[in-house]
Design a protein around this motif. Structure first.
Motif: not given
Length: 196
Positions: A64-76
């Motif tokens: 699935s896609a990650v649910m994250a804050s805006k500053s979450f790194p795209a590499e993860l």
């Protein structure tokens, strides 16, 4: 010293990540069960106001896609979290500086298990490491100055003792004279009022 302090900070950040995961797991699963993804984004935004917590994300499943804050790194990504779970080097380079990635598995009775990803900013570790290096450098300079001063004092005292010994040797004191006569002469000097 750098490696030792870095290990301390990494251990502290892992303990902190476990605390954060345990604290937010119940409210997070309540929001997930209710299907409020916008509230989850706001929830993550409030948590990342902490100066050391750079980003936070949640992976409900591997694909699935990650649910994250805006500053979450795209590499993860959710499909590549296993390497962060194994431990070891959990550093992620970024434009802002090094980041520490911690993955915490979460379980719940109301929602399927997932993984919480916490990304800490390591800038404070770098700053503290530089301060530590500076203080250790000054401590060694101070220690070198003290040791040098002691060495000079001891050398000066040794030199004076050696010179006095050589003078007495050149005068013939202790070699050709009777030591008891020198002691008797010193005792006679003590009887003179000026010497008293």
């Amino acid at each position: 010293v750098d490696r030792m302090t870095l290990r301390w900070f990494m251990r502290d950040l892992d303990i902190r990540s476990t605390l954060i995961a345990n604290t937010i797991s119940e409210p997070l699963f309540d929001q997930l069960a209710a299907g409020r993804k916008v509230k989850i984004a706001d929830f993550f935004a409030r948590i990342t106001q902490d100066e050391r917590l750079h980003a936070i994300g949640f992976c409900p499943a591997r694909d699935s896609a990650v649910m994250a804050s805006k500053s979450f790194p795209a590499e993860l990504r959710c499909d590549d979290l296993e390497r962060w779970l194994q431990g070891g080097d959990n550093h992620l380079p970024s434009k802002r500086g090094p980041l520490h990635v911690s993955v915490q598995p979460l379980t719940s009775e109301v929602y399927p298990a997932g993984k919480l990803v916490l990304v800490h900013d390591l800038g404070f570790v770098t700053r503290r490491s530089e301060e530590t290096q500076k203080y250790i450098f000054y401590a060694f300079i101070g220690l070198a100055a003290v040791v040098s001063l002691l060495t000079v004092v001891i050398a000066q005292l040794s030199w004076r003792g050696w010179v006095a010994g050589m003078r007495s040797l050149l005068r013939g004191e202790g070699l050709l004279r009777d030591p008891t006569a020198a002691t008797a002469a010193a005792a006679r000097k003590m009887d003179v009022p000026e010497f008293r």
